[in-house]
Motif scaffolding. Structure first.
Motif, PDB file in Angstrom:
ATOM      1  N   TYR A  15       0.813  -1.220   0.000  1.00  0.00           N
ATOM      2  CA  TYR A  15       0.000   0.000   0.000  1.00  0.00           C
ATOM      3  C   TYR A  15       0.845   1.268   0.000  1.00  0.00           C
ATOM      4  CZ  TYR A  15      -3.029   3.682   1.850  1.00  0.00           C
ATOM      5  OH  TYR A  15      -3.695   4.861   2.063  1.00  0.00           O
ATOM      6  N   LYS A  16       1.910   1.296   0.792  1.00  0.00           N
ATOM      7  CA  LYS A  16       2.710   2.517   0.901  1.00  0.00           C
ATOM      8  C   LYS A  16       3.438   2.854  -0.397  1.00  0.00           C
ATOM      9  CE  LYS A  16       6.748   0.178   2.936  1.00  0.00           C
ATOM     10  NZ  LYS A  16       7.627   0.118   4.127  1.00  0.00           N
ATOM     11  N   ARG A  17       3.460   1.926  -1.346  1.00  0.00           N
ATOM     12  CA  ARG A  17       4.095   2.190  -2.640  1.00  0.00           C
ATOM     13  C   ARG A  17       3.070   2.356  -3.756  1.00  0.00           C
ATOM     14  NH1 ARG A  17       7.789  -2.571  -3.972  1.00  0.00           N
ATOM     15  NH2 ARG A  17       7.951  -1.347  -5.897  1.00  0.00           N
ATOM     16  N   GLU A  18       1.801   2.306  -3.425  1.00  0.00           N
ATOM     17  CA  GLU A  18       0.779   2.411  -4.460  1.00  0.00           C
ATOM     18  C   GLU A  18       0.632   3.844  -4.967  1.00  0.00           C
ATOM     19  OE1 GLU A  18      -2.923   0.623  -3.509  1.00  0.00           O
ATOM     20  OE2 GLU A  18      -2.057  -1.369  -3.269  1.00  0.00           O
ATOM     21  N   GLN A  19       0.273   3.961  -6.227  1.00  0.00           N
ATOM     22  CA  GLN A  19       0.057   5.252  -6.863  1.00  0.00           C
ATOM     23  C   GLN A  19      -1.441   5.515  -6.911  1.00  0.00           C
ATOM     24  OE1 GLN A  19       1.995   4.843 -10.657  1.00  0.00           O
ATOM     25  NE2 GLN A  19       4.043   4.752  -9.786  1.00  0.00           N
ATOM     26  N   LEU A  20      -1.936   6.214  -5.918  1.00  0.00           N
ATOM     27  CA  LEU A  20      -3.363   6.493  -5.839  1.00  0.00           C
ATOM     28  C   LEU A  20      -3.734   7.648  -6.749  1.00  0.00           C
ATOM     29  CD1 LEU A  20      -4.025   6.276  -1.977  1.00  0.00           C
ATOM     30  CD2 LEU A  20      -4.071   4.447  -3.668  1.00  0.00           C
ATOM     31  N   SER A  21      -5.011   7.732  -7.073  1.00  0.00           N
ATOM     32  CA  SER A  21      -5.524   8.889  -7.781  1.00  0.00           C
ATOM     33  C   SER A  21      -5.559  10.080  -6.835  1.00  0.00           C
ATOM     34  CB  SER A  21      -6.938   8.601  -8.298  1.00  0.00           C
ATOM     35  OG  SER A  21      -7.825   8.428  -7.207  1.00  0.00           O
ATOM     36  N   THR A  22      -5.821  11.254  -7.365  1.00  0.00           N
ATOM     37  CA  THR A  22      -5.947  12.448  -6.524  1.00  0.00           C
ATOM     38  C   THR A  22      -7.037  12.251  -5.482  1.00  0.00           C
ATOM     39  OG1 THR A  22      -5.258  13.826  -8.395  1.00  0.00           O
ATOM     40  CG2 THR A  22      -6.316  14.942  -6.547  1.00  0.00           C
ATOM     41  N   SER A  23      -8.157  11.670  -5.888  1.00  0.00           N
ATOM     42  CA  SER A  23      -9.266  11.439  -4.953  1.00  0.00           C
ATOM     43  C   SER A  23      -8.899  10.388  -3.908  1.00  0.00           C
ATOM     44  CB  SER A  23     -10.521  11.010  -5.716  1.00  0.00           C
ATOM     45  OG  SER A  23     -10.984  12.041  -6.553  1.00  0.00           O
ATOM     46  N   GLY A  24      -8.187   9.355  -4.330  1.00  0.00           N
ATOM     47  CA  GLY A  24      -7.736   8.359  -3.376  1.00  0.00           C
ATOM     48  C   GLY A  24      -6.819   8.963  -2.326  1.00  0.00           C
ATOM     49  N   ASP A  25      -5.951   9.884  -2.755  1.00  0.00           N
ATOM     50  CA  ASP A  25      -5.087  10.585  -1.817  1.00  0.00           C
ATOM     51  C   ASP A  25      -5.894  11.426  -0.837  1.00  0.00           C
ATOM     52  OD1 ASP A  25      -2.390   9.896  -2.176  1.00  0.00           O
ATOM     53  OD2 ASP A  25      -2.253  11.088  -3.997  1.00  0.00           O
ATOM     54  N   ARG A  26      -6.969  12.048  -1.309  1.00  0.00           N
ATOM     55  CA  ARG A  26      -7.816  12.836  -0.400  1.00  0.00           C
ATOM     56  C   ARG A  26      -8.369  11.962   0.719  1.00  0.00           C
ATOM     57  NH1 ARG A  26     -12.597  15.518  -3.285  1.00  0.00           N
ATOM     58  NH2 ARG A  26     -13.006  16.263  -1.156  1.00  0.00           N
ATOM     59  N   SER A  58      -8.360   3.999   9.381  1.00  0.00           N
ATOM     60  CA  SER A  58      -8.854   3.263   8.211  1.00  0.00           C
ATOM     61  C   SER A  58      -8.380   3.866   6.898  1.00  0.00           C
ATOM     62  CB  SER A  58     -10.383   3.233   8.240  1.00  0.00           C
ATOM     63  OG  SER A  58     -10.895   4.545   8.410  1.00  0.00           O
ATOM     64  N   HIS A  59      -7.207   4.489   6.898  1.00  0.00           N
ATOM     65  CA  HIS A  59      -6.693   5.133   5.696  1.00  0.00           C
ATOM     66  C   HIS A  59      -6.703   4.200   4.488  1.00  0.00           C
ATOM     67  CE1 HIS A  59      -4.860   6.962   9.237  1.00  0.00           C
ATOM     68  NE2 HIS A  59      -4.662   8.075   8.558  1.00  0.00           N
ATOM     69  N   GLU A  60      -6.113   3.037   4.668  1.00  0.00           N
ATOM     70  CA  GLU A  60      -5.931   2.114   3.555  1.00  0.00           C
ATOM     71  C   GLU A  60      -7.252   1.553   3.052  1.00  0.00           C
ATOM     72  OE1 GLU A  60      -3.405  -1.961   2.498  1.00  0.00           O
ATOM     73  OE2 GLU A  60      -3.051  -0.872   4.357  1.00  0.00           O
ATOM     74  N   SER A  61      -8.095   1.088   3.962  1.00  0.00           N
ATOM     75  CA  SER A  61      -9.338   0.438   3.537  1.00  0.00           C
ATOM     76  C   SER A  61     -10.265   1.423   2.831  1.00  0.00           C
ATOM     77  CB  SER A  61     -10.051  -0.199   4.734  1.00  0.00           C
ATOM     78  OG  SER A  61     -10.349   0.755   5.732  1.00  0.00           O
ATOM     79  N   GLU A  62     -10.338   2.654   3.304  1.00  0.00           N
ATOM     80  CA  GLU A  62     -11.213   3.643   2.673  1.00  0.00           C
ATOM     81  C   GLU A  62     -10.671   4.076   1.313  1.00  0.00           C
ATOM     82  OE1 GLU A  62     -12.167   6.880   5.282  1.00  0.00           O
ATOM     83  OE2 GLU A  62     -12.633   5.535   6.942  1.00  0.00           O
ATOM     84  N   ALA A  63      -9.371   4.376   1.257  1.00  0.00           N
ATOM     85  CA  ALA A  63      -8.783   4.818   0.000  1.00  0.00           C
ATOM     86  C   ALA A  63      -8.874   3.729  -1.065  1.00  0.00           C
ATOM     87  CB  ALA A  63      -7.326   5.223   0.222  1.00  0.00           C
ATOM     88  N   LEU A  64      -8.591   2.479  -0.686  1.00  0.00           N
ATOM     89  CA  LEU A  64      -8.611   1.406  -1.677  1.00  0.00           C
ATOM     90  C   LEU A  64     -10.032   1.014  -2.074  1.00  0.00           C
ATOM     91  CD1 LEU A  64      -5.670  -0.938  -0.629  1.00  0.00           C
ATOM     92  CD2 LEU A  64      -5.764   0.767  -2.456  1.00  0.00           C
ATOM     93  N   SER A  65     -10.997   1.188  -1.169  1.00  0.00           N
ATOM     94  CA  SER A  65     -12.383   0.922  -1.572  1.00  0.00           C
ATOM     95  C   SER A  65     -12.791   1.876  -2.692  1.00  0.00           C
ATOM     96  CB  SER A  65     -13.337   1.062  -0.380  1.00  0.00           C
ATOM     97  OG  SER A  65     -13.473   2.420   0.024  1.00  0.00           O
ATOM     98  N   PHE A  66     -12.405   3.152  -2.548  1.00  0.00           N
ATOM     99  CA  PHE A  66     -12.725   4.099  -3.616  1.00  0.00           C
ATOM    100  C   PHE A  66     -11.959   3.779  -4.887  1.00  0.00           C
ATOM    101  CE2 PHE A  66     -11.615   7.789  -6.138  1.00  0.00           C
ATOM    102  CZ  PHE A  66     -12.882   8.170  -6.558  1.00  0.00           C
ATOM    103  N   GLU A  67     -10.658   3.439  -4.752  1.00  0.00           N
ATOM    104  CA  GLU A  67      -9.881   3.125  -5.949  1.00  0.00           C
ATOM    105  C   GLU A  67     -10.491   1.947  -6.699  1.00  0.00           C
ATOM    106  OE1 GLU A  67      -6.905   4.763  -7.208  1.00  0.00           O
ATOM    107  OE2 GLU A  67      -7.911   6.216  -5.918  1.00  0.00           O
ATOM    108  N   LEU A  68     -11.010   0.960  -5.971  1.00  0.00           N
ATOM    109  CA  LEU A  68     -11.678  -0.174  -6.618  1.00  0.00           C
ATOM    110  C   LEU A  68     -12.923   0.297  -7.372  1.00  0.00           C
ATOM    111  CD1 LEU A  68     -12.302  -3.679  -5.086  1.00  0.00           C
ATOM    112  CD2 LEU A  68     -14.123  -2.499  -6.300  1.00  0.00           C
TER     113      LEU A  68
END
Length: 234
Positions: free
Chosen positions: A49-60, A70-80
């Protein structure tokens, strides 16, 4: 669409993760209908996760998710949702207004095909139970867990000032067994409580998985701010 990123009915392959869904059209129908639906997916990391390239919204979502663990679970749910279904982020948790205040909240709102979704993200994990020699989850445990989350979704919809069209309960399951338990338990929950909710039951592969670690993981994790990530386009 690049060679490293592709979307199809059966799955998604990107730089950060792979998703096996087989429910693309079922989800689109569920968006249009005033009915409950359950979608079971398989998720596998391609990098930590710490090396993933999130979208701008995922970063938000990763940087401003209300101060929880819950940083990871929320950000990755949106990215999915973004990568597989074209979701666009509308508001993160702290931007959503409720009256009266003090009740349950959703983690974010997004839109897909012009339909607004209120998304609550949770994790179904047995690591701490195993560490304490507590019996594994059974279907009654998972049913009670889902019912509590559904009541929270109903309360949030009742009090939110700007209503969403469909509530979404997004469950990250530590194993395929837990994802199947969530699917079976869902069928036994009262229809009035489920209302027109869409349930995502997502089993996660073990490699690189960190979202199920003890919350102290997030306290010790070096925070990657939006300026330190290489962003992808929304």
């Amino acid at each position: 669409m690049t060679k490293k990123q592709s979307r199809c009915i059966n799955g998604y392959l990107g730089q950060n993760f792979i998703v096996k869904l087989c429910c693309y059209f079922k989800f689109l129908r569920a968006l249009e209908e005033d009915a409950v639906s359950i979608l079971t997916l398989e998720f596998n990391y391609l990098r930590p996760y710490k090396r993933e390239q999130l979208s701008t919204s995922g970063d938000r979502l990763a940087d401003k998710n209300g101060g929880g663990n819950s940083h990871e679970s929320e950000a990755l749910s949106f990215e999915l949702l973004r990568c597989c279904f074209g979701a666009k982020l509308l508001n993160i948790e702290m931007e959503i207004q409720y009256f009266p205040r003090g009740g349950t909240k959703v983690d974010y709102t997004c839109s897909i095909n012009g339909i607004t979704l209120g998304v609550s993200v949770t994790r179904l994990v047995e690591k701490e139970r195993r560490a304490k020699n507590i019996d594994p989850f059974n279907i009654r445990d998972v049913k009670k867990f889902l019912e509590k989350k559904l009541k929270g979704l109903q309360n949030a919809l009742k009090n939110v000032m700007k209503k969403w069209d469909k509530p979404v309960l997004f469950v990250w399951a530590e194993s395929p067994r837990l994802a199947k338990l969530a699917e079976d338990a869902w069928e036994n929950i009262d229809e009035c409580l489920k209302a027109n909710t869409i349930l995502f039951s997502v089993s996660v592969g073990e490699e690189y998985c960190s979202m199920f670690h003890n919350p102290n993981y997030f306290k010790n994790k070096v925070t990657m701010t939006t300026s330190s990530r290489k962003r992808m386009n929304d």
